[in-house]
Design an enzyme around this catalytic site. Structure first.
Site, PDB file in Angstrom:
ATOM      1  N   LYS A  79      53.025  33.215  48.930  1.00  0.00           N
ATOM      2  CA  LYS A  79      53.151  33.799  47.705  1.00  0.00           C
ATOM      3  C   LYS A  79      53.962  35.084  47.978  1.00  0.00           C
ATOM      4  CE  LYS A  79      50.565  35.523  43.684  1.00  0.00           C
ATOM      5  NZ  LYS A  79      49.181  35.479  43.131  1.00  0.00           N
ATOM      6  N   SER A 154      48.167  33.356  39.008  1.00  0.00           N
ATOM      7  CA  SER A 154      49.618  34.104  39.101  1.00  0.00           C
ATOM      8  C   SER A 154      50.189  33.101  40.530  1.00  0.00           C
ATOM      9  CB  SER A 154      49.577  35.402  39.399  1.00  0.00           C
ATOM     10  OG  SER A 154      48.985  35.833  40.405  1.00  0.00           O
ATOM     11  N   SER A 178      43.488  33.517  40.083  1.00  0.00           N
ATOM     12  CA  SER A 178      44.959  33.471  40.518  1.00  0.00           C
ATOM     13  C   SER A 178      45.221  32.274  41.524  1.00  0.00           C
ATOM     14  CB  SER A 178      45.879  34.560  40.776  1.00  0.00           C
ATOM     15  OG  SER A 178      46.050  35.276  39.455  1.00  0.00           O
TER      16      SER A 178
END
Length: 484
Positions: A79, A154, A178
């Site tokens: 990420k 996210s 997330s």
């Protein structure tokens, strides 16, 4: 069949027998990215030249010394809020468009020590603020099961890349769901470890008391392998817990006879889609068939979790994001004086959702409102944690859906922040309590995956994995893959 349809230990065996090389694995990852990335858009930055060079060096090592490391030669995605030395880290924000870190995050160092190869950085909601991946400053990641649907957020890029077979595993961060929500939406396994189990050094902070890094994989066993590699105390992270790390793969026996499961009535009540509820009830029946028992319980303060979370997380974001001022790093808008440089850099660099949360957090922390909002939210957080402590003192795990619905349409909720925030209603309480939780595939509705959430006691990831693995072995949902 793709190599990435294999389990980590199967690929290790192939490497050990020299039936595949690390170069083969890395090449397959980039080949798959080339084939499907136009549809999925999971990656922001690729690390191709460095990854192929690392693969060649590892193949030389393979010839001379054999497989060395739990994740040796395995392609991984990260990420884009996890800093990587020499590789752009933007947090999907235009404000950090030119930011190239000078060091690796602790989890990146641990992955490299275990032998993993970084394929690239994955798309996300800007500064991890969002539940759909529609808040990225660069591109829109799509759900591999239906490209008209969101992948969740996210860590949407992290989940989509694994579901699409672009990498064998990825790392995400979980502040209020997330990792787990996108894992549920994309039909993969996503673990949020206990707060403090995995170092946050090198994770660009959103809400420091809530953020936690965790793995996303195709299977529970693979997830346990990755958590083995990234867990442990880190003196560079003041919130890192100096607690022994067990071998998470050792407890994956499939035996859950006699385990006691709690099912909060709040997690199957109003707002949970009927199809989702049916599949969770079927999952409980499956676990009963394996020898576990379950009872309905109550987590009475869960109804306040979303309100408390958005005050606390936004307050911490307001403080954490103050460092992004266009002066020391990131994009700068040149003005005649310092104050205008600050204002223009931040107003042009941050997206709408980030601005919304900074303003909310700044208001909650301001003189005259601190006691009414921030302090009250902290008191509610304590009550929520106590609810979990009380239930988990009597039961081994808590089970419910990961998300109240399947993945929603792109554009359906992005202009309705309150509805968007409500998507995290089942995951947020876990972060407020700091306990571990995993999402595993539990079926399909309307052709879209449904996630089963399993919550455990502090530092009891082994028990969470044990239940998740038993359920996975009794079903075939994890074997399904999207057809891109």
């Amino acid at each position: 069949m793709s190599l990435f349809d294999q389990r980590i230990k199967d690929i290790h065996e192939l490497l050990h027998k020299r039936e595949v090389s690390v170069t083969d694995l890395v090449a397959e990852s980039y080949k798959r990215i080339e084939e499907v990335e136009g549809k999925v858009e999971a990656f922001l930055h690729l690390n191709e030249e460095a990854a192929r060079k690392a693969a060649r060096e590892m193949d030389d090592h393979l010839v001379s010394k054999g497989v060395d490391g739990a994740l040796f030669g395995l392609p991984a995605g990260l990420k884009d809020n996890i800093v990587t030395k020499g590789l752009r880290t933007t947090c999907a924000s235009k404000l950090l468009d030119n930011f190239i870190p000078v060091h690796d995050a602790t989890v990146v160092q641990k992955l490299h020590a275990a032998g993993a190869v970084t394929i690239g950085k994955l798309n996300m909601d800007e500064f991890a603020m969002g539940s759909s991946n529609e808040n990225s400053g660069y591109k829109l990641t799509r759900n591999p099961w239906n490209t008209e649907r969101v992948p969740g957020g996210s860590s949407g890029g992290s989940a989509a890349s694994v579901a699409a077979g672009e990498v064998l595993f990825s790392l995400g961060s979980d502040t209020g769901g997330s990792i787990r929500e996108p894992a549920a939406f994309c039909g993969v396994v996503g673990m949020k470890p206990t707060y403090g189990r995995v170092s946050r050094f090198g994770l660009v902070a959103f809400a420091s008391s809530l953020d936690q890094i965790g793995p996303l994989t195709r299977t529970v066993e693979d997830n346990a392998y990755v958590l083995n590699a990234i867990s442990g105390y880190d003196k560079l992270d003041s919130t890192s817990a100096n607690v022994e790390v067990p071998d998470y793969t050792a407890g994956l026996t499939g035996d859950i006879k006699g385990l006691k499961i709690a099912v909060p009535k709040e997690y199957l009540g109003e707002g949970v889609n009927a199809e989702v509820r049916v599949h969770i009830e079927q999952a409980l029946t499956t676990l009963e068939g394996l020898g576990a028992t379950w009872e309905e319980v109550s987590l009475p303060h869960s109804k306040y979790a979303v309100a408390a979370y958005y005050i606390l997380a936004s307050s911490e974001a307001s403080a954490n994001l103050a460092r992004f001022d266009g002066i020391r790093y990131g994009v700068r808008v040149e003005e005649d004086n310092l104050i205008d440089t600050y204002k223009k850099s931040r107003s042009q660099g941050f997206g709408d959702e980030v601005k919304r949360r900074i303003m909310l957090g700044t208001f909650a922390l301001s003189s005259g409102y601190y006691d009414a909002y921030y302090k009250k939210a902290q008191q509610v957080r304590t009550l929520i944690k106590q609810d979990f402590d009380d239930v988990l003192a009597q039961y081994d795990v808590i089970i419910g859906p990961t998300a109240p619905t399947t993945a929603f349409q792109i554009g359906e909720q992005v202009n309705d922040p309150l509805t968007m925030y409500a998507n995290d209603i089942l995951t947020i309480p876990v972060n407020l309590a700091g306990v571990p939780a995993i999402s595993v595939p539990a079926g399909f509705a309307y052709g879209l995956p449904i996630g089963l959430q399993i919550i455990g006691k502090h530092f009891a990831e082994s028990m969470v994995y044990r239940v998740a693995h038993a359920f996975e072995q009794a079903t075939n949902f994890h074997m399904e893959a999207p057809k891109l």
